[in-house]
Write an enzyme that holds these catalytic residues in place. Structure first.
Site, PDB file in Angstrom:
ATOM      1  N   CYS A   1       0.880  -1.175   0.000  1.00 13.48           N
ATOM      2  CA  CYS A   1       0.000   0.000   0.000  1.00 13.48           C
ATOM      3  C   CYS A   1       0.914   1.221   0.000  1.00 13.48           C
ATOM      4  CB  CYS A   1      -0.845   0.061   1.270  1.00 13.48           C
ATOM      5  SG  CYS A   1      -1.896  -1.373   1.508  1.00 13.48           S
TER       6      CYS A   1
ATOM      7  N   ARG B   1       1.565   1.396  -5.999  1.00 15.12           N
ATOM      8  CA  ARG B   1       1.693   0.491  -4.861  1.00 15.12           C
ATOM      9  C   ARG B   1       0.355  -0.147  -4.470  1.00 15.12           C
ATOM     10  NH1 ARG B   1       6.279   0.882  -2.164  1.00 15.12           N
ATOM     11  NH2 ARG B   1       5.292  -0.043  -0.341  1.00 15.12           N
TER      12      ARG B   1
ATOM     13  N   TRP C   1      -3.866  -1.656  -1.238  1.00 15.24           N
ATOM     14  CA  TRP C   1      -3.861  -2.921  -1.990  1.00 15.24           C
ATOM     15  C   TRP C   1      -4.264  -3.959  -0.958  1.00 15.24           C
ATOM     16  CZ3 TRP C   1      -3.767  -4.233  -6.889  1.00 15.24           C
ATOM     17  CH2 TRP C   1      -3.476  -5.542  -7.245  1.00 15.24           C
TER      18      TRP C   1
ATOM     19  N   ASN D   1       0.764  -0.109   6.093  1.00 20.25           N
ATOM     20  CA  ASN D   1       1.155  -0.940   4.947  1.00 20.25           C
ATOM     21  C   ASN D   1       1.828  -2.169   5.512  1.00 20.25           C
ATOM     22  OD1 ASN D   1       2.187  -1.980   2.544  1.00 20.25           O
ATOM     23  ND2 ASN D   1       3.984  -0.639   2.610  1.00 20.25           N
ATOM     24  N   GLY D   2       1.285  -3.361   5.218  1.00 22.99           N
ATOM     25  CA  GLY D   2       1.887  -4.589   5.725  1.00 22.99           C
ATOM     26  C   GLY D   2       0.818  -5.528   6.234  1.00 22.99           C
TER      27      GLY D   2
ATOM     28  N   GLU E   1       7.566 -21.345 -19.061  1.00 18.24           N
ATOM     29  CA  GLU E   1       7.475 -19.953 -18.640  1.00 18.24           C
ATOM     30  C   GLU E   1       8.632 -19.139 -19.230  1.00 18.24           C
ATOM     31  OE1 GLU E   1       5.275 -18.175 -17.579  1.00 18.24           O
ATOM     32  OE2 GLU E   1       6.191 -16.441 -16.630  1.00 18.24           O
TER      33      GLU E   1
ATOM     34  N   LYS F   1       8.011 -15.827 -21.552  1.00 15.67           N
ATOM     35  CA  LYS F   1       8.590 -14.504 -21.239  1.00 15.67           C
ATOM     36  C   LYS F   1       9.334 -13.962 -22.458  1.00 15.67           C
ATOM     37  CE  LYS F   1       6.793 -13.513 -18.489  1.00 15.67           C
ATOM     38  NZ  LYS F   1       5.790 -14.201 -17.764  1.00 15.67           N
TER      39      LYS F   1
ATOM     40  N   GLU G   1       6.849 -12.892 -25.232  1.00  9.54           N
ATOM     41  CA  GLU G   1       5.995 -11.719 -25.033  1.00  9.54           C
ATOM     42  C   GLU G   1       6.762 -10.412 -24.894  1.00  9.54           C
ATOM     43  OE1 GLU G   1       3.226 -12.190 -21.805  1.00  9.54           O
ATOM     44  OE2 GLU G   1       4.753 -12.885 -20.426  1.00  9.54           O
TER      45      GLU G   1
ATOM     46  N   HIS H   1      10.387 -36.614 -31.048  1.00  8.88           N
ATOM     47  CA  HIS H   1       9.181 -37.083 -31.735  1.00  8.88           C
ATOM     48  C   HIS H   1       8.710 -36.088 -32.791  1.00  8.88           C
ATOM     49  CE1 HIS H   1       8.963 -40.497 -29.078  1.00  8.88           C
ATOM     50  NE2 HIS H   1       9.149 -39.685 -28.042  1.00  8.88           N
TER      51      HIS H   1
ATOM     52  N   LYS I   1      -2.766  -6.465 -19.675  1.00  6.90           N
ATOM     53  CA  LYS I   1      -2.463  -7.064 -18.370  1.00  6.90           C
ATOM     54  C   LYS I   1      -3.598  -7.982 -17.926  1.00  6.90           C
ATOM     55  CE  LYS I   1       0.064  -7.587 -14.692  1.00  6.90           C
ATOM     56  NZ  LYS I   1       1.270  -8.408 -14.855  1.00  6.90           N
TER      57      LYS I   1
HETATM   58  O1  M6R Z   1      -4.495 -12.579 -14.521  1.00  7.29           O
HETATM   59  P1  M6R Z   1      -4.202 -13.965 -14.968  1.00  7.29           P
HETATM   60  O2  M6R Z   1      -3.188 -14.656 -14.137  1.00  7.29           O
HETATM   61  O3  M6R Z   1      -5.452 -14.806 -15.101  1.00  7.29           O
HETATM   62  O4  M6R Z   1      -3.609 -13.818 -16.424  1.00  7.29           O
HETATM   63  C1  M6R Z   1      -3.400 -14.934 -17.240  1.00  7.29           C
HETATM   64  C2  M6R Z   1      -2.582 -14.563 -18.465  1.00  7.29           C
HETATM   65  O5  M6R Z   1      -3.288 -13.640 -19.251  1.00  7.29           O
HETATM   66  C3  M6R Z   1      -1.222 -13.976 -18.075  1.00  7.29           C
HETATM   67  O6  M6R Z   1      -0.507 -14.858 -17.278  1.00  7.29           O
HETATM   68  C4  M6R Z   1      -0.406 -13.670 -19.352  1.00  7.29           C
HETATM   69  O7  M6R Z   1      -0.007 -14.870 -19.944  1.00  7.29           O
HETATM   70  C5  M6R Z   1       0.780 -12.775 -19.003  1.00  7.29           C
HETATM   71  N1  M6R Z   1       1.037 -11.902 -20.089  1.00  7.29           N
HETATM   72  C6  M6R Z   1       2.009 -13.531 -18.706  1.00  7.29           C
HETATM   73  O8  M6R Z   1       3.142 -12.760 -18.566  1.00  7.29           O
END
Ligand code: M6R
Length: 610
Positions: A2, A27, A75, A101-102, A482, A486, A489, A505, A605
């Site tokens: 927060c 925050r 938050w 905050n905490g 993952e 990364k 994206e 395969h 996001k």
């Molecule tokens: O908010 P969520 O965890 O449900 O989001 C899922 C995906 O949209 C999210 O993980 C997306 O793949 C990100 N861009 C990963 O970095």
């Protein structure tokens, strides 16, 4: 996470608090509020929503010029994000005002003692106990009352406190959560972070853990918890505002990668008891049902799906329950066989991903037990579920998930171990051993981050490589997936995450000397087999980077062109540490390419469309 802002001086506090809060909105932004001296009392205005909503509420009340005030942007961790739970919080009399905050770990015990002594609580927050505790210490100087609270409260706290009987005084306290003082000319500021006051002063002092600070317009006094005055070292802030919001990091993503040790500590806070056993209060009321479960389904999208992959290995290994995992957008269309003995875990950092919501709603219609793992308190997913484990990573601004992923892994490990304990599927000693490994994660992730420099040369060398495969087996497989996501994206590099043993395969046809293969070989149970698969790639000309456990470098030397290492951890627990170098690799490659890592093209996001 927060944001706290405080002001004491000749100017109108509210006029300074609102822009300060707006600068701290990174925050937390689910609700906000301010308190300011108003005649003999203190006025509080608070509002669910963003700072702009708070400003609208302030527009509707008469705000008299006031020289002392505190503000907060929230938050949520305890209590849903509504206006009642928004900070500041008051005692029974409205004399004591607190922002925090905490997480106060022993708040339930403190609250029940206070209720026993006749205090009435207005909110569901842990913070409110502080106001009532200070109410009982009306005869003590405010700073001493705050010191006493800090002696009683366990957990992480940064506090800002004012009392109507002490106009022109603000008291702050810090343990675990950040707090800084802005030192002005005839005025002083409190803040969770420098942007709170950077427009007004470049002089500041950092408050250390277990310290209390009392500020008036002309003085700043810092004491330890015994009341001894501690010397203040003033610092001069060189950063501009934008750099300050990112804490001096170049981007939010970089900052969030480096926040992971703290975020993981917050995820663990209060969830492991004194004896070192997992103890999830959030799930306690479901233990009876958890014993009856005969199958587990985990649904999620994107990065959260990679957390689901790890959860499958962990839950199957530790509970011997069968676990199915599904990309949420596919779940409903395969007519999965669910009933009331199925446990469905939905994972979503935002808690608003429509595909995940649709999947858990489908499961709800089959009367299955629903558990959510989310970073956002009271998100749609959280509201849908029978129980929620919040990851407490704080807001993540960078579009690419980093700290929300590692905290999801930790939350899911805790859920797996909780299930194992409740169902008696492994003995308590083994659970406690695994917990020991989980507890070391903040330190091990920090050690991994401290060696980030080793990745720079690899990133520079491969920044223009067009095709990259990330390969792993068992717990290393989700890490490989993952790592590839990364890189796709944020660096726009064509990258595939693959089960190492599956390459032969088909995909091996793509391998030649232009391809980079990143082999994830941290899981000791399958290391030898992964190495054989990497040899197969090398034999076809691929360049090989291996991510391995410290101490296994000699084994890797024959196959690897470059070796990255992470500290050793027990099986599956180490997925958390292993992903960090891959986050950094993607980050560095994107940076070398000059890309906007915080806002990659075409991405959002939160994805609220199917
Ligand atoms: O908010 P969520 O965890 O449900 O989001 C899922 C995906 O949209 C999210 O993980 C997306 O793949 C990100 N861009 C990963 O970095």
């Amino acid at each position: 996470m927060c944001g706290i802002v405080g002001y004491v001086g000749p100017r109108s506090a509210v006029d300074l608090l609102i822009p300060g809060l707006a600068r701290l909105e990174y925050r937390g932004y689910d609700s906000a509020g301010v308190a300011f001296q108003d005649g003999d009392g203190i006025a509080v205005v608070k509002q669910a929503g963003r700072i702009a909503d708070l400003e609208r509420s302030l527009g509707k009340v008469e705000v008299r010029a006031s020289n002392t005030g505190i503000g907060h942007t929230r938050w949520a961790t305890h209590g849903v994000p509504n206006t009642i739970n928004a900070h500041p919080h008051r005692d029974c009399t409205g004399t004591v005002i607190v922002v925090h905050n905490g997480i106060i770990e022993n708040w339930l015990a403190l609250k029940s003692e206070l209720e026993g002594r006749g205090h009435e609580f207005a909110s569901d927050t842990d913070t409110e106990v502080v106001a009532h505790l200070i109410e009982e210490m009306a005869d003590l100087p405010l700073a001493e009352a705050v010191r006493e609270v800090m002696r009683q409260a366990e957990g992480a706290l940064a506090l800002g406190v004012m009392r109507s009987t002490d106009p022109l005084l603000l008291v702050g306290g810090r343990r675990g959560s950040p707090l800084v003082v802005g030192i002005g000319d005839g005025e002083n500021f409190l803040g969770s972070d420098i942007p709170a006051f950077l427009e007004h002063t470049r002089k500041m002092a950092v408050i250390e853990d277990d310290r209390v600070v009392a500020i008036t317009p002309d003085s700043v006094e810092i004491t330890d918890l015994a009341g001894n005055v501690v010397e203040t070292t003033e610092r001069f802030i060189e950063w501009d505002l934008e750099a300050a919001e990112k804490g001096g990091y170049a981007t939010f993503m970089e900052k969030e990668i480096y926040e992971q040790p703290k975020a993981i500590s917050d995820t663990l806070r209060g969830r492991i008891n004194q004896s070192g056993m997992v103890s999830l209060e959030e799930l306690g009321h479901l233990d009876e049902r958890l014993r009856e479960i005969d199958k587990v389904f985990v649904v999620a999208c994107g990065t959260s799906f990679h957390a689901a992959m790890m959860a499958k290995y962990a839950i199957e290994r530790w509970t011997r329950l069968p676990v199915e995992i599904d990309i949420a957008s596919e779940f409903r269309y395969r007519d999965p066989v669910l009933d009331r003995r199925s446990l469905v875990i939905g994972i979503s950092q935002s808690g608003e991903t429509l595909d995940t919501l649709a999947a858990v709603r489908y499961a709800r219609a089959q009367r299955s037990l629903l558990l959510a793992v989310s970073n956002v308190v009271d998100s749609a997913l959280a509201r849908e579920a029978d129980a929620v484990l919040y990851t407490r990573a704080g807001p993540e601004i960078g579009v690419a998930a980093t700290k929300t992923f590692t905290t999801q892994l930790v939350a899911l490990q805790l859920i797996g171990l909780h299930l194992a304990r409740v169902r008696g599927s492994i003995d308590e000693g083994s659970i406690m051993n695994l917990i020991k490994g989980v507890r070391q994660l903040p330190e091990l992730v920090q050690q991994t981050l401290d060696r980030a420099g080793e990745i720079d040369a690899i990133a520079a060398k491969f920044a223009d490589t067009r095709d990259v495969f990330f390969l792993g087996r068992s717990g290393d497989f989700p890490v490989a997936m993952e790592g590839a996501l990364k890189l796709k994206e944020i660096a726009y590099t064509r990258a595939e995450g693959y089960a190492a043993g599956e390459m032969k395969h088909g995909p091996i046809a793509l391998i030649d000397e232009n391809v980079l293969v990143v082999g994830v070989a941290t899981d000791s149970r399958v290391r030898a087999k992964t190495l054989s698969n990497l040899q197969e790639m090398k034999a076809r000309g691929a360049m090989i980077v291996v991510l391995a456990e410290e101490g296994t470098e000699a084994e890797m030397a024959g196959v690897a062109d470059h070796i990255l290492t992470v500290p050793a951890s027990p099986d599956l627990i180490g997925t958390v540490t292993a992903v960090v170098p891959l986050q950094l690799l993607a980050y560095q490659i994107a940076t070398v390419k000059g890309l906007d890592v915080d806002k990659p093209r075409n991405l959002a996001k939160t994805v609220t469309v199917e």
